[in-house]
Design a protein around this motif. Structure first.
Motif, short mmCIF file in Angstrom:
data_model
loop_
_atom_site.label_atom_id
_atom_site.label_comp_id
_atom_site.label_asym_id
_atom_site.label_seq_id
_atom_site.Cartn_x
_atom_site.Cartn_y
_atom_site.Cartn_z
N GLY A 79 0.81 -1.13 0.02
CA GLY A 79 -0.04 0.15 0.12
C GLY A 79 0.77 1.25 0.20
N THR A 80 1.99 1.33 0.71
CA THR A 80 2.76 2.38 0.93
C THR A 80 3.53 2.82 -0.38
OG1 THR A 80 4.43 1.42 2.06
CG2 THR A 80 2.99 2.47 3.36
N PRO A 83 0.32 2.29 -4.12
CA PRO A 83 -1.10 2.31 -4.04
C PRO A 83 -1.96 2.24 -5.26
CG PRO A 83 -0.01 4.48 -3.91
CD PRO A 83 1.00 3.34 -4.25
N MET A 86 -3.02 -1.46 -5.96
CA MET A 86 -4.15 -2.16 -5.27
C MET A 86 -5.26 -1.56 -5.75
SD MET A 86 -3.29 -4.34 -3.39
CE MET A 86 -1.75 -5.35 -3.27
N GLU A 87 -5.32 -0.27 -6.28
CA GLU A 87 -6.43 0.52 -6.85
C GLU A 87 -6.89 -0.16 -8.32
OE1 GLU A 87 -5.99 4.71 -6.82
OE2 GLU A 87 -5.37 4.51 -4.70
N ALA A 395 3.44 5.42 -5.71
CA ALA A 395 3.02 6.62 -5.00
C ALA A 395 3.83 7.82 -5.08
CB ALA A 395 3.20 6.19 -3.29
N HIS A 397 5.50 9.72 -3.12
CA HIS A 397 6.28 10.22 -2.07
C HIS A 397 7.59 10.76 -2.76
CE1 HIS A 397 4.07 7.54 0.60
NE2 HIS A 397 4.42 6.50 0.08
N HIS B 75 -7.21 1.87 1.06
CA HIS B 75 -5.81 1.18 1.55
C HIS B 75 -4.72 1.97 1.03
CE1 HIS B 75 -2.48 -1.71 0.96
NE2 HIS B 75 -2.87 -2.02 2.15
N GLY B 76 -4.80 2.46 -0.40
CA GLY B 76 -3.68 3.42 -0.78
C GLY B 76 -3.81 4.48 -0.34
N VAL B 77 -4.99 5.33 0.06
CA VAL B 77 -4.97 6.57 0.56
C VAL B 77 -4.36 6.70 2.19
CG1 VAL B 77 -6.27 8.52 1.32
CG2 VAL B 77 -6.88 7.43 -0.82
N THR B 80 -0.65 5.62 2.17
CA THR B 80 0.33 6.54 1.84
C THR B 80 0.25 7.77 2.57
OG1 THR B 80 -0.59 6.05 -0.56
CG2 THR B 80 0.88 8.03 -0.39
#
Lengths: 450, 329
Positions: A79-80, A83, A86-87, A395, A397, B75-77, B80
């Motif tokens: 997830g981190t 993301p 998973m979407e 993501a 970041h 989950h992603g939101v 993150t």
């Protein structure tokens, strides 16, 4: 910092899964070997098997704990770090991971407590059952996670609605084209890793004069297991390769550093693949061999990398990782058969053989890592082969955040790896239980005689 | 189905996280108490959680797993936004997880080092979890008020874990260690109660939405049992801890009262958040995975969850009673 955050996220994830896989690679195989020791003791009542079990269950507990904590990290990093994955693919990845947690994680974690500490509190049969359930749980866990990984390599049973993957057939998703090959290849890899670990540490103990009769039994178990599994693994690898050629030809072209599509392609033993000039420098080749291995025909056609311009993996790391894996595989076969030939003739293993085996203690780790690099780097630039790229799902970041946490993870992993190897060596540097018992027995005999 | 599946899953997620807080809560608590015990007591404390900790930690994997399976968009939101505290928590969990084994296997000269890692890892994980809970309740918004609130929960959750940990030892320990556990439980009672009270006051202040949901009639009337049961559990615990005879006769009462507080707090939180999954941004239906995927996994949940609960209870029964030294067989 102006390093691409996606690259950093990939390095971080790769560092984590590379660290993680080391421990399941041992615990899956070792769980079954422990069950064998445990069962042998129940069957023969020979204390040597019990001592073997007591020693190796300590290594197992430590290995399992390392696997659990790095595995928890992975469940969060999906997830981190990715993301978007998973979407987009959550409908497929979610249930497969969910079944892993529900059917495998709780099973192994709960019965591990009984296996490790419960022998005096439950019946012998229940304790055997607990040991079996732990072994079964570790294997089931491999089943689900490899199903998901294989689906990312050879997606099947899906349709795409508004960019989101939907399931058409769960059977086709779970048993996707590369899954049976990958599962068998990984389970055999785990057995091989375990076989060389237990043979290698036993050899080390014997070299240092710390082994007892139990150590000898463990050595033989490891050697014979390796001697049987090593050729099977080569066969399964060959079949896995053919499957990859059918579904992921760009990966195979990178593994063999074949740039142009050709019939009767040579096998390149070593070379420096150069992406700028799209050719190999300093290549040593065996004519027709690649075609023979991959198509099982001398004049078979093998697709080259130039057919996948811009959409093939980086060549050099895949090419070299594949050669490292093959080289270790061959070394395993030779050393296991040598050792088996000596032990089966009931000869005392000489020091050179024990040294070789002890040198090979962690060879399984290198082969497993190299193999995973082949298959995972070989999938790039895709996260789901042909459908979704890694770039699409990362993501946002900042590089600073990612490099900071990456630094932390790498420091931690280096520390823990050193601690793990140190602890395993520390455990093996103590004299065998059986040896001590014998020593006490002898002392009693002397005292009685006097 | 479109309506109910996400509701079922959010309930399953809440249940998994509640079980996690109680179960890993006590073993993290025991980890945080480690420096206050002498060497042989340390071994007994670790022995009291040794057979359980692995399975305890699996509940957070299930909680995050359900978030991932059923609400992939959220989950992603969530992960993150919580990237840093999650990473810090993971460092903590990794350290303490391996310290369990390494403190006895890495050789005697390293024992103190790994005992410290076990304590430090437990503390860091508990603080980070509190911080994450705080950020989640404020809708992942940040801001000075949000940060203060997160800090408040980051301190309250470890206090709760300390109380859970010492209450666990009241059931498991003997002799000198039992005396110490009694002292630790008494000491952690007040900070936990104060923290909980402050959090209850602050929550409606930082979230207008939550204030509206609670302070309207007739809702307030139905919700009164939540703070009431919490207060009652607190009083029972304080009464019990002050009377040594009762405490020795019924050693499980403080732990049970603690669990009651956890259950009530979870119910209150669930009521405050529902039907959102990311407060003020995303409802459970907006974040949910496809019906087909949810149905496929539900079959597994319905079959395995009762089994998991069954063998979890079995394992706790096998290791029931005061703890003895831990040895491998």
């Amino acid at each position: 910092m102006d390093i691409d955050p996606v690259v950093l996220a990939r390095i971080q994830f790769a560092a984590n899964i590379s660290f993680h896989i080391l421990f399941p690679a041992i615990s899956i195989g070792l769980a079954w070997v422990l069950l064998y020791f445990r069962w042998q003791f129940t069957r023969t009542a020979n204390r040597d098997w019990e001592h073997a079990y007591i020693f190796w269950v300590k290594v197992f507990a430590l290995t399992f704990a390392m696997g659990v904590v790095s595995g928890i990290t992975m469940s969060f990093q999906f997830g981190t770090n990715w993301p978007g994955f998973m979407e987009r693919a959550g409908n497929i990845a979610g249930p497969l991971l969910g079944y892993e947690v529900l059917t495998a994680f709780f099973l192994e974690a709960s019965f591990l407590g009984i296996m490790l500490f419960g022998k005096d509190r439950v019946s012998n049969r229940m304790h055997l059952l607990a040991s079996f359930l732990v072994a079964f749980g570790t294997t089931l866990s491999a089943f689900w996670i490899l199903s998901l990984n294989s689906w990312m390599q050879t997606p099947a049973g899906y349709r795409i609605e508004d960019g989101v993957f939907m399931v058409e057939s769960w059977w086709a998703v779970i048993f996707n084209p590369s899954f049976p090959y990958r599962l068998v290849h990984m389970l055999l890899a785990s057995l091989l890793t375990t076989a060389f670990l237990i043979a290698g540490l036993s050899a080390l103990r014997m070299l240092r004069g710390l082994g007892g009769p139990g150590t000898r039994k463990v050595l033989k178990t490891g050697v014979l297991l390796a001697a049987v599994v090593a050729p099977l693994q080569i066969l399964s690898g060959d079949l896995h390769g053919l499957n990859t050629l059918a579904h992921q030809p760009a990966k195979v072209a990178a593994m063999e550093a074949i740039w142009d599509t050709e019939a009767g392609a040579p096998f390149t033993l070593v070379a420096l693949p150069d992406e700028a000039s799209r050719s190999n420098r300093l290549a040593v080749e065996i004519p027709y061999a690649a075609s023979l291995i991959l198509t099982h025909r001398v004049d078979g056609e093998v697709q080259g990398l130039n057919d996948f311009a811009g959409q093939h993996p980086p060549v050099a790391p895949v090419f070299w990782a594949f050669r490292v894996m093959l080289g270790i595989g061959m070394a395993m076969l030779v050393s296991a058969w040598w050792a088996a030939a000596v032990l089966l003739r009931r000869r005392e293993p000489g020091r050179p053989l024990l040294r070789v085996l002890s040198l090979m203690t962690f060879s399984g780790w290198l082969a497993v890592l190299a193999g995973w690099y082949v298959t995972e780097i070989g999938r790039q630039p895709w996260i789901v082969e042909g459908l979704l790229t890694v770039q699409d799902v990362a993501a946002d970041h900042s590089s600073a955040t990612l490099s900071g946490t990456l630094f932390g993870y790498v420091m931690l992993y280096v520390l823990l790896l050193a601690a793990y190897i140190g602890a395993v060596r520390n455990l093996s540097s103590k004299p065998a239980e059986s040896q001590r018992t014998i020593a006490v027995g002898e002392l009693a005999a002397v005292a009685g005689g006097a | 189905m479109e309506y109910w599946l996400p509701v079922i899953y959010v309930a399953a997620m809440g249940l998994a996280l509640l079980i996690y807080v109680v179960l890993d809560g006590y073993d993290l608590g025991v980890g945080m108490l480690l420096p206050f015990a002498d060497e042989s007591e340390k071994d007994l404390m670790i022995a009291s959680i040794g057979p359980f900790w692995d399975a305890n930690e699996t509940w957070i994997v299930l909680g995050v797993g359900v978030l991932l399976i059923a609400f992939p968009a959220a989950h992603g939101v969530v992960l993150t936004a919580l990237y840093l505290p999650v990473t810090i928590m993971l460092f903590g969990l990794i350290l303490r997880g391996v310290a369990f084994d390494l403190r006895v296997k890495a050789g005697d000269h390293r024992r103190t080092l790994w005992n410290r890692a076990f304590f430090g890892g437990s503390l860091v994980a508990a603080l980070a979890q509190g911080w994450m809970l705080g950020s989640y309740v404020t809708g992942l918004q940040g801001g000075t008020l949000g940060l203060l609130f997160s800090a408040l929960i980051a301190l309250t959750l470890p206090a709760l874990y300390l109380l859970l940990g010492s209450s666990w030892l009241l059931m498991k320990a003997e002799g000198e260690l039992l005396e110490k556990a009694t002292r630790w439980a008494r000491l952690s009672l007040l900070p936990m109660g104060l923290g909980l009270l402050l959090v209850s006051i602050a929550t409606p202040l930082v979230s207008e939405r939550i204030a509206d949901k609670w302070f309207s009639l007739p809702n307030l009337f139905y919700l009164v049992p939540i703070p009431l049961v919490c207060a009652l559990a607190f009083v029972i615990m304080a009464y019990h801890l002050a009377r040594i005879g009762r405490l020795r006769a019924l050693p499980w009462v403080p732990f049970a009262a603690c669990v009651a507080i956890c259950v009530m707090a979870s119910l209150g939180l669930a009521y405050s958040v529902f039907p959102d999954i990311v407060i003020g941004r995303m409802t459970i239906w907006e974040a949910s995975a496809s019906v087909a995927s949810l149905q496929f996994t539900l079959v597994g949940v319905v079959i395995t969850l009762p089994l998991i609960l069954f063998y979890t209870v079995y394992v706790y029964r096998v290791f029931h009673g005061r703890v003895t030294e831990l040895t491998y067989h």
